[in-house]
Design a protein around this motif. Structure first.
Motif, PDB file in Angstrom:
ATOM      1  N   GLY A 167    -109.949 -14.207 -54.215  1.00 44.05           N
ATOM      2  CA  GLY A 167    -111.372 -14.417 -53.359  1.00 44.05           C
ATOM      3  C   GLY A 167    -111.249 -15.061 -52.103  1.00 44.05           C
ATOM      4  O   GLY A 167    -112.116 -15.033 -51.314  1.00 44.05           O
ATOM      5  N   HIS A 168    -110.437 -16.042 -52.002  1.00 45.53           N
ATOM      6  CA  HIS A 168    -110.189 -17.030 -50.949  1.00 45.53           C
ATOM      7  C   HIS A 168    -108.580 -17.368 -50.923  1.00 45.53           C
ATOM      8  O   HIS A 168    -108.004 -18.221 -51.099  1.00 45.53           O
ATOM      9  N   PRO A 169    -107.935 -16.147 -50.323  1.00 43.28           N
ATOM     10  CA  PRO A 169    -106.422 -16.369 -50.072  1.00 43.28           C
ATOM     11  C   PRO A 169    -105.881 -17.155 -49.038  1.00 43.28           C
ATOM     12  O   PRO A 169    -105.287 -16.677 -48.001  1.00 43.28           O
ATOM     13  N   GLU A 170    -106.203 -18.382 -49.212  1.00 46.31           N
ATOM     14  CA  GLU A 170    -105.685 -19.370 -48.152  1.00 46.31           C
ATOM     15  C   GLU A 170    -105.157 -20.330 -48.800  1.00 46.31           C
ATOM     16  O   GLU A 170    -105.686 -21.283 -49.533  1.00 46.31           O
ATOM     17  N   ASN A 171    -103.575 -20.765 -48.863  1.00 43.00           N
ATOM     18  CA  ASN A 171    -103.104 -21.920 -48.883  1.00 43.00           C
ATOM     19  C   ASN A 171    -103.038 -22.697 -47.826  1.00 43.00           C
ATOM     20  O   ASN A 171    -103.215 -22.543 -46.636  1.00 43.00           O
ATOM     21  N   ALA A 172    -102.993 -24.048 -48.363  1.00 41.76           N
ATOM     22  CA  ALA A 172    -102.984 -25.353 -47.022  1.00 41.76           C
ATOM     23  C   ALA A 172    -102.297 -26.422 -47.626  1.00 41.76           C
ATOM     24  O   ALA A 172    -102.100 -26.862 -48.901  1.00 41.76           O
ATOM     25  N   ARG A 207     -97.850 -11.877 -50.610  1.00 42.66           N
ATOM     26  CA  ARG A 207     -98.326 -11.295 -51.846  1.00 42.66           C
ATOM     27  C   ARG A 207     -97.567 -10.599 -52.640  1.00 42.66           C
ATOM     28  O   ARG A 207     -96.521 -10.278 -52.341  1.00 42.66           O
ATOM     29  N   VAL A 208     -97.923 -10.440 -54.090  1.00 40.22           N
ATOM     30  CA  VAL A 208     -97.349  -9.872 -54.911  1.00 40.22           C
ATOM     31  C   VAL A 208     -98.165  -8.715 -55.660  1.00 40.22           C
ATOM     32  O   VAL A 208     -99.218  -9.062 -56.011  1.00 40.22           O
ATOM     33  N   ASP A 209     -97.788  -7.482 -55.434  1.00 37.89           N
ATOM     34  CA  ASP A 209     -98.690  -6.255 -55.690  1.00 37.89           C
ATOM     35  C   ASP A 209     -99.835  -6.476 -55.154  1.00 37.89           C
ATOM     36  O   ASP A 209    -101.147  -6.141 -56.003  1.00 37.89           O
ATOM     37  N   GLY A 210    -100.283  -6.731 -53.986  1.00 43.04           N
ATOM     38  CA  GLY A 210    -101.453  -7.279 -53.458  1.00 43.04           C
ATOM     39  C   GLY A 210    -102.199  -8.393 -53.689  1.00 43.04           C
ATOM     40  O   GLY A 210    -103.303  -8.785 -53.316  1.00 43.04           O
ATOM     41  N   VAL A 211    -101.546  -9.300 -54.610  1.00 48.56           N
ATOM     42  CA  VAL A 211    -102.384 -10.402 -55.074  1.00 48.56           C
ATOM     43  C   VAL A 211    -101.588 -11.532 -54.280  1.00 48.56           C
ATOM     44  O   VAL A 211    -100.435 -11.861 -54.275  1.00 48.56           O
ATOM     45  N   PRO A 212    -102.269 -12.474 -53.588  1.00 47.92           N
ATOM     46  CA  PRO A 212    -101.655 -13.475 -52.888  1.00 47.92           C
ATOM     47  C   PRO A 212    -101.132 -14.757 -54.032  1.00 47.92           C
ATOM     48  O   PRO A 212    -101.435 -15.066 -54.773  1.00 47.92           O
ATOM     49  N   LEU A 213     -99.730 -15.043 -53.437  1.00 43.32           N
ATOM     50  CA  LEU A 213     -99.052 -16.135 -54.121  1.00 43.32           C
ATOM     51  C   LEU A 213     -99.962 -17.122 -53.697  1.00 43.32           C
ATOM     52  O   LEU A 213    -100.212 -17.412 -52.276  1.00 43.32           O
ATOM     53  N   GLY A 214    -100.066 -18.347 -54.583  1.00 43.38           N
ATOM     54  CA  GLY A 214    -100.742 -19.372 -54.369  1.00 43.38           C
ATOM     55  C   GLY A 214    -100.039 -20.702 -54.858  1.00 43.38           C
ATOM     56  O   GLY A 214     -99.198 -20.607 -55.995  1.00 43.38           O
ATOM     57  N   SER A 229     -93.767 -24.399 -56.166  1.00 43.13           N
ATOM     58  CA  SER A 229     -93.930 -23.421 -57.105  1.00 43.13           C
ATOM     59  C   SER A 229     -95.234 -22.556 -56.716  1.00 43.13           C
ATOM     60  O   SER A 229     -96.201 -23.234 -55.993  1.00 43.13           O
ATOM     61  N   ALA A 230     -95.170 -21.373 -56.927  1.00 41.03           N
ATOM     62  CA  ALA A 230     -96.561 -20.508 -56.580  1.00 41.03           C
ATOM     63  C   ALA A 230     -96.486 -19.419 -57.683  1.00 41.03           C
ATOM     64  O   ALA A 230     -95.376 -18.975 -58.059  1.00 41.03           O
ATOM     65  N   VAL A 231     -97.761 -19.042 -57.763  1.00 36.92           N
ATOM     66  CA  VAL A 231     -97.882 -17.808 -58.687  1.00 36.92           C
ATOM     67  C   VAL A 231     -98.914 -16.933 -58.181  1.00 36.92           C
ATOM     68  O   VAL A 231     -99.564 -17.503 -57.277  1.00 36.92           O
ATOM     69  N   ALA A 232     -98.877 -15.703 -58.407  1.00 38.91           N
ATOM     70  CA  ALA A 232     -99.788 -14.595 -58.115  1.00 38.91           C
ATOM     71  C   ALA A 232    -100.456 -14.259 -59.288  1.00 38.91           C
ATOM     72  O   ALA A 232    -100.072 -13.601 -60.133  1.00 38.91           O
ATOM     73  N   GLU A 233    -101.783 -14.785 -59.260  1.00 35.93           N
ATOM     74  CA  GLU A 233    -102.677 -14.694 -60.701  1.00 35.93           C
ATOM     75  C   GLU A 233    -103.797 -13.659 -60.237  1.00 35.93           C
ATOM     76  O   GLU A 233    -104.415 -13.884 -59.239  1.00 35.93           O
ATOM     77  N   ASN A 234    -103.864 -12.586 -60.892  1.00 34.71           N
ATOM     78  CA  ASN A 234    -104.708 -11.587 -60.450  1.00 34.71           C
ATOM     79  C   ASN A 234    -106.091 -11.786 -60.860  1.00 34.71           C
ATOM     80  O   ASN A 234    -106.801 -11.433 -61.920  1.00 34.71           O
ATOM     81  N   VAL A 235    -106.750 -12.762 -60.157  1.00 33.46           N
ATOM     82  CA  VAL A 235    -108.315 -13.226 -60.377  1.00 33.46           C
ATOM     83  C   VAL A 235    -108.930 -13.621 -59.160  1.00 33.46           C
ATOM     84  O   VAL A 235    -108.196 -13.985 -58.230  1.00 33.46           O
ATOM     85  N   ASP A 236    -110.046 -13.201 -58.937  1.00 36.61           N
ATOM     86  CA  ASP A 236    -110.741 -13.672 -57.617  1.00 36.61           C
ATOM     87  C   ASP A 236    -111.415 -14.836 -57.327  1.00 36.61           C
ATOM     88  O   ASP A 236    -111.613 -15.460 -56.204  1.00 36.61           O
ATOM     89  N   ASP A 237    -111.517 -15.486 -58.500  1.00 38.58           N
ATOM     90  CA  ASP A 237    -112.154 -16.948 -58.334  1.00 38.58           C
ATOM     91  C   ASP A 237    -111.267 -18.198 -58.880  1.00 38.58           C
ATOM     92  O   ASP A 237    -110.059 -17.595 -59.386  1.00 38.58           O
ATOM     93  N   THR A 238    -111.643 -19.284 -58.666  1.00 35.96           N
ATOM     94  CA  THR A 238    -110.751 -20.486 -58.902  1.00 35.96           C
ATOM     95  C   THR A 238    -111.179 -20.833 -60.500  1.00 35.96           C
ATOM     96  O   THR A 238    -110.668 -21.984 -61.083  1.00 35.96           O
ATOM     97  N   TYR A 239    -111.870 -20.389 -61.314  1.00 35.08           N
ATOM     98  CA  TYR A 239    -112.471 -20.583 -62.470  1.00 35.08           C
ATOM     99  C   TYR A 239    -111.642 -20.096 -63.618  1.00 35.08           C
ATOM    100  O   TYR A 239    -111.295 -20.568 -64.578  1.00 35.08           O
ATOM    101  N   HIS A 240    -111.743 -18.610 -63.678  1.00 41.94           N
ATOM    102  CA  HIS A 240    -111.009 -17.821 -64.604  1.00 41.94           C
ATOM    103  C   HIS A 240    -109.738 -17.609 -64.532  1.00 41.94           C
ATOM    104  O   HIS A 240    -108.863 -17.535 -63.496  1.00 41.94           O
TER     105      HIS A 240
END
Length: 306
Positions: A167-172, A207-214, A229-240
């Protein structure tokens, strides 16, 4: 492709009363000598592991109280420590300290912990809470999906790693002057971080399969570059939590330029990293979070050839 080689499960050699015999949700690591310090995002204790097999100190309490065993209730109440960094000597800490930082993804996830070190690198003195509410409120205005997942000391700067989500695809990279950080942590009985960063640099990891690496963690090299290190976790928020569809190790410079992004094999949800340069090769220690309290995380090693 970076091949991962398992070193050990993150289990303790001796059980401690009323505490699990394993660290499951490893979320940040620091290596001091032959000791690995590890935080877990769903515990009130720090894990201490001996890398050379000479000692396993087990759990060290860093927050008071208890967390419920029920998964949903535990998730709602956990402090969510996600970043662990070693600080150089400063006032009150002549041999430096460890600083653990919460994610900031919820209002109750805005307390860190300062842990002093002695000359040997062992823990010294009681843990001290660090109030992150003011700096995190300032960051929340810039990052609606605030999720601090890593931290490094790079020269005269403390750099926090903000993780992208669906939901917020920005690393910084979020930089604070190190002198101000150490002054705020060592100058009173109420340690805190400076309220405003000196700089913020956005970083696109793809991205991996459309999911941003974070970003999930970082470790700094002598030349100032950050191995992450970075992962692409298929979830829209930072809680779940969501399914991990990709994981990678990479290198970014201080200006946010990405030099390398290499997928790992086998796929693992890597959330802790330590990187050391040896003769043109970066030697890596990597810790995982399997999102399952019944299973220990795993410590892997790997190499990244430059």
């Amino acid at each position: 492709m970076i091949d991962l080689h398992p070193l050990r499960p993150l289990k303790f050699s001796a059980a401690q009363a009323a505490l699990p015999d394993r660290l499951s949700a490893a979320s940040g690591i620091v290596v001091v000598g032959d000791v690995l310090y590890a935080i877990a995002d769903d515990e009130l204790h720090l894990g201490v592991f001996g890398l050379a097999g000479r000692h396993d100190a087990g759990w060290t309490r860093i927050f008071p109280g208890e967390l419920p065993d029920d998964a949903a209730a535990r998730k709602a109440l956990k402090p969510d420590l996600e970043a662990l960094v070693r600080l150089p000597p400063f006032a009150g800490h002549p041999h430096g300290a460890l600083l653990a930082l919460a994610s900031g993804s919820k209002p109750n996830r805005r307390t860190g912990v300062l842990l002093g070190l002695d000359a040997s690198g062992a823990l010294r003195g009681p843990p001290r809470p660090v109030d992150l509410s003011a700096p995190y409120a300032a960051l929340q205005a810039r990052f609606p999906g605030l999720n601090i997942e890593g931290a490094v000391v790079r020269g005269q700067e403390l750099v926090l790693l903000q993780r992208a989500s669906g939901g917020h695809p920005e690393n910084a990279l979020i930089g604070y002057p190190l002198a101000e950080v150490l002054g705020a942590l060592g100058g009173s009985d109420d340690p805190r971080l400076p309220e405003s960063p000196a700089r913020i640099v956005s970083v696109d990891l793809g991205r991996v399969d459309g999911v941003p690496l974070g970003f999930t963690d970082g470790s700094v090299l002598a030349d100032g570059r950050i191995v992450f290190s970075a992962v692409a976790e298929n979830v829209d928020d930072t809680y779940h939590d969501g399914p991990c569809v990709g994981a990678a190790i990479g290198i970014v410079d201080s200006d946010g330029r990405v030099e390398r992004v290499e997928p790992v094999s086998p796929l693992q949800k890597i959330e802790g990293i330590d990187a050391q340069m040896e003769a043109g090769t970066i030697r890596l220690l990597l810790a995982t979070d399997g999102d399952d309290r019944s299973m220990p995380g795993t410590l892997f090693n790997a190499s990244l050839v430059l």
